[in-house]
Scaffold this motif. Structure first.
Motif, mmCIF file in Angstrom:
data_model
loop_
_atom_site.group_PDB
_atom_site.id
_atom_site.type_symbol
_atom_site.label_atom_id
_atom_site.label_comp_id
_atom_site.label_asym_id
_atom_site.label_seq_id
_atom_site.Cartn_x
_atom_site.Cartn_y
_atom_site.Cartn_z
ATOM 1 N N PRO A 34 16.261 116.485 46.222
ATOM 2 C CA PRO A 34 16.120 115.455 47.256
ATOM 3 C C PRO A 34 15.218 114.306 46.827
ATOM 4 C CG PRO A 34 15.959 117.639 48.230
ATOM 5 C CD PRO A 34 15.942 117.838 46.731
ATOM 6 N N GLY A 35 15.697 113.102 47.069
ATOM 7 C CA GLY A 35 14.927 111.913 46.745
ATOM 8 C C GLY A 35 14.969 111.518 45.288
ATOM 9 N N LYS A 36 15.584 112.345 44.440
ATOM 10 C CA LYS A 36 15.649 112.047 43.001
ATOM 11 C C LYS A 36 17.078 111.807 42.528
ATOM 12 C CE LYS A 36 11.467 114.487 41.489
ATOM 13 N NZ LYS A 36 10.952 115.528 40.547
ATOM 14 N N PHE A 37 17.829 112.906 42.388
ATOM 15 C CA PHE A 37 19.202 112.800 41.875
ATOM 16 C C PHE A 37 19.902 114.145 42.061
ATOM 17 C CE2 PHE A 37 16.438 113.967 38.288
ATOM 18 C CZ PHE A 37 17.051 115.133 37.831
ATOM 19 N N GLY A 38 21.166 114.177 41.749
ATOM 20 C CA GLY A 38 21.934 115.416 41.761
ATOM 21 C C GLY A 38 22.851 115.465 40.563
ATOM 22 N N VAL A 39 23.232 116.679 40.197
ATOM 23 C CA VAL A 39 24.178 116.889 39.097
ATOM 24 C C VAL A 39 25.190 117.941 39.530
ATOM 25 C CG1 VAL A 39 24.510 117.694 36.726
ATOM 26 C CG2 VAL A 39 22.468 116.341 37.315
ATOM 27 N N ARG A 40 26.474 117.621 39.379
ATOM 28 C CA ARG A 40 27.532 118.606 39.581
ATOM 29 C C ARG A 40 28.593 118.389 38.515
ATOM 30 N NH1 ARG A 40 28.359 117.725 44.383
ATOM 31 N NH2 ARG A 40 30.300 116.532 44.535
ATOM 32 N N GLU A 99 20.053 105.759 36.184
ATOM 33 C CA GLU A 99 20.522 106.631 37.259
ATOM 34 C C GLU A 99 21.655 107.545 36.792
ATOM 35 O OE1 GLU A 99 19.817 104.157 41.395
ATOM 36 O OE2 GLU A 99 21.772 103.986 40.390
ATOM 37 N N PHE A 100 21.751 108.693 37.453
ATOM 38 C CA PHE A 100 22.943 109.513 37.380
ATOM 39 C C PHE A 100 23.956 108.980 38.401
ATOM 40 C CE2 PHE A 100 20.964 113.687 35.680
ATOM 41 C CZ PHE A 100 21.529 113.478 34.423
ATOM 42 N N ILE A 101 25.227 109.087 38.072
ATOM 43 C CA ILE A 101 26.313 108.777 39.004
ATOM 44 C C ILE A 101 27.230 109.993 39.048
ATOM 45 C CG2 ILE A 101 28.223 107.229 39.594
ATOM 46 C CD1 ILE A 101 26.870 105.147 37.702
ATOM 47 N N THR A 102 27.327 110.616 40.210
ATOM 48 C CA THR A 102 28.207 111.770 40.384
ATOM 49 C C THR A 102 29.486 111.318 41.063
ATOM 50 O OG1 THR A 102 26.374 113.343 40.519
ATOM 51 C CG2 THR A 102 28.466 114.028 41.483
ATOM 52 N N MET A 103 30.622 111.682 40.474
ATOM 53 C CA MET A 103 31.935 111.311 41.007
ATOM 54 C C MET A 103 32.767 112.577 41.183
ATOM 55 S SD MET A 103 32.583 108.012 38.529
ATOM 56 C CE MET A 103 31.907 108.885 37.097
ATOM 57 N N ASP A 104 33.177 112.840 42.408
ATOM 58 C CA ASP A 104 34.004 113.990 42.767
ATOM 59 C C ASP A 104 35.303 113.430 43.331
ATOM 60 O OD1 ASP A 104 35.130 116.329 43.754
ATOM 61 O OD2 ASP A 104 33.294 117.048 44.686
ATOM 62 N N PRO A 129 19.307 108.505 43.961
ATOM 63 C CA PRO A 129 18.878 109.470 44.984
ATOM 64 C C PRO A 129 20.009 109.917 45.909
ATOM 65 C CG PRO A 129 18.003 107.283 45.442
ATOM 66 C CD PRO A 129 18.563 107.228 44.062
ATOM 67 N N ASN A 130 21.085 109.145 46.008
ATOM 68 C CA ASN A 130 22.219 109.573 46.832
ATOM 69 C C ASN A 130 22.898 110.814 46.256
ATOM 70 O OD1 ASN A 130 21.836 107.482 48.610
ATOM 71 N ND2 ASN A 130 23.439 106.176 47.746
ATOM 72 N N GLY A 131 22.682 111.057 44.971
ATOM 73 C CA GLY A 131 23.308 112.186 44.313
ATOM 74 C C GLY A 131 22.823 113.541 44.790
ATOM 75 N N SER A 132 21.699 113.568 45.516
ATOM 76 C CA SER A 132 21.205 114.852 46.024
ATOM 77 C C SER A 132 21.988 115.319 47.244
ATOM 78 C CB SER A 132 19.720 114.743 46.390
ATOM 79 O OG SER A 132 19.534 113.881 47.496
ATOM 80 N N LYS A 133 22.913 114.493 47.726
ATOM 81 C CA LYS A 133 23.780 114.848 48.853
ATOM 82 C C LYS A 133 25.140 115.265 48.279
ATOM 83 C CE LYS A 133 21.496 111.048 51.267
ATOM 84 N NZ LYS A 133 21.685 109.666 51.764
ATOM 85 N N PRO A 134 25.460 116.551 48.296
ATOM 86 C CA PRO A 134 26.698 117.005 47.647
ATOM 87 C C PRO A 134 27.959 116.295 48.134
ATOM 88 C CG PRO A 134 25.294 118.870 48.147
ATOM 89 C CD PRO A 134 24.654 117.685 48.804
#
Length: 354
Positions: free
Chosen positions: A323-329, A208-213, A190-195
């Motif tokens: 929000p509350g789920k995940f993010g993808v970039r 889980e997804f893990i986004t790394m920038d 869920p932290n992934g929804s925060k860019p």
């Protein structure tokens, strides 16, 4: 490497007799040196003033400028005034995007020349990278790509976002990075929804997804990339969102070339996300320019109506954030050419399942 001749050649277009450069990125662009000092570029010659901490290194590394050290009786303002007197300078350009009001007032009160805002002179030059600049950016990106390969072997259930961020920095430094382009972003679940999430002590978990920038600097120039990976088998919704983001990025990349307005590049990607029903979850631009700084101009966003210049290095980073789920970039860096672009990011973009 320096760009003193290019700056001098641009003085006439801005109606100035000389250019005062004293921001950190401006100084590096002008003379290819990281110190703390002031550069003055005139039509007849260039000057670099610095203090005792940097004078020895400046004498070793800086070319194309007369180098002088400050002392207790002769500060930067006095040295710049000497140049003004020597060259009969009436209009002195300055970097208005970097100078504080207090600093501006200090310079204004101490100099006889009129201070003229001329940020666009440097911004315009920095927008189009030359081949030496691009070579440094490609090397920085090679280091970043190699770090991504290594981090994929490191990630496992139970490690924290902070541990992943620390390891990314270690992997880049071990491969020759000077420092980071910015503090790495690592966001799982869920932290992934925060860019721009800050890595936390949260442990990554299966499903889980893990986004790394992340990115690094090499030769004073930045890399920048983002990858989103799945730890364990993703859900159908996760796969769908990932594919939409990937298709949006590919659409933006296909539209990206010199001469195309930044908003047209952005809109090509945004249209894919909108048509998939996720338009409300993509709130930032498709991309920003990268160079000495991690965020430069011009941008490939909805508000930039100007054509993108030849040689611009631009990120390609659409995303969807639920929000509350995940993010993808997914993010690459493109070098814009007249007929298309060069993608200098080599890491795979197909969904990686660890």
């Amino acid at each position: 490497m320096n760009h003193l001749k290019q700056i001098a050649a641009g003085l006439d277009a801005y109606g100035i007799d000389a250019m005062l450069v004293n921001s950190e990125p401006g100084e590096f662009y002008a003379i290819g040196f990281h110190g703390e000092g002031n550069v003055v570029v005139t039509r007849e010659g260039c000057y670099y003033f610095t203090d005792s901490r940097y004078i020895e290194a400046a004498n070793d590394l800086v070319t194309g400028a007369q180098i002088t050290m400050t002392d207790r009786g002769r500060n930067y303002k006095a040295m710049v005034q000497e140049v003004i007197d020597r060259h009969s300078i009436k209009a002195l350009g300055f970097e208005d995007a970097y100078l504080s009001v207090a600093d501006y007032n200090g310079w204004k009160e101490g100099l006889t020349a009129q201070l003229v805002p001329a940020q666009d002179l440097l911004t315009g030059l920095r927008a189009s990278k030359d081949e030496e600049e691009l070579a440094r950016m490609r090397k920085a990106q090679d280091i970043t790509d190699a770090a991504f390969t290594a981090i994929c072997r490191f990630i496992k259930p139970g490690v924290t976002e902070q541990e992943i961020a620390a390891r990314l920095q270690y992997e880049m430094l071990c491969r020759g990075a000077e420092k980071m382009s910015f503090d790495p972003i690592v966001a799982s679940g869920p932290n992934g929804s925060k860019p721009h999430a800050i890595p936390s002590d949260k442990k990554v978990a299966l499903g889980e997804f893990i986004t790394m920038d992340f990115g690094c600097k090499f030769g004073g120039y930045c890399s920048d990339m983002t990858r989103t990976v799945a730890l364990g088998e993703p859900t159908e919704e996760m796969r769908k969102v990932y594919d939409v983001v990937l298709q949006a990025q590919l659409a933006g990349i296909a539209a990206a070339k010199a001469g195309v307005p930044g908003r047209d590049i952005h809109n090509a990607a945004a249209k894919v996300i909108e048509e998939a029903g996720y338009g409300d979850y993509f709130g930032h631009g498709f991309g920003h320019s990268v160079g000495i700084e991690i965020h430069e101009s011009p941008n490939a966003n909805h508000s930039n109506e100007k054509p993108m210049p030849e040689g611009a290095a631009v990120s390609a980073e659409p995303g969807i954030y639920l929000p509350g789920k995940f993010g993808v970039r997914i993010e690459d860096v493109l070098i814009l050419r007249a007929g298309g672009n060069e993608d200098i990011t080599r890491s795979p973009k197909e969904l990686i399942i660890l």
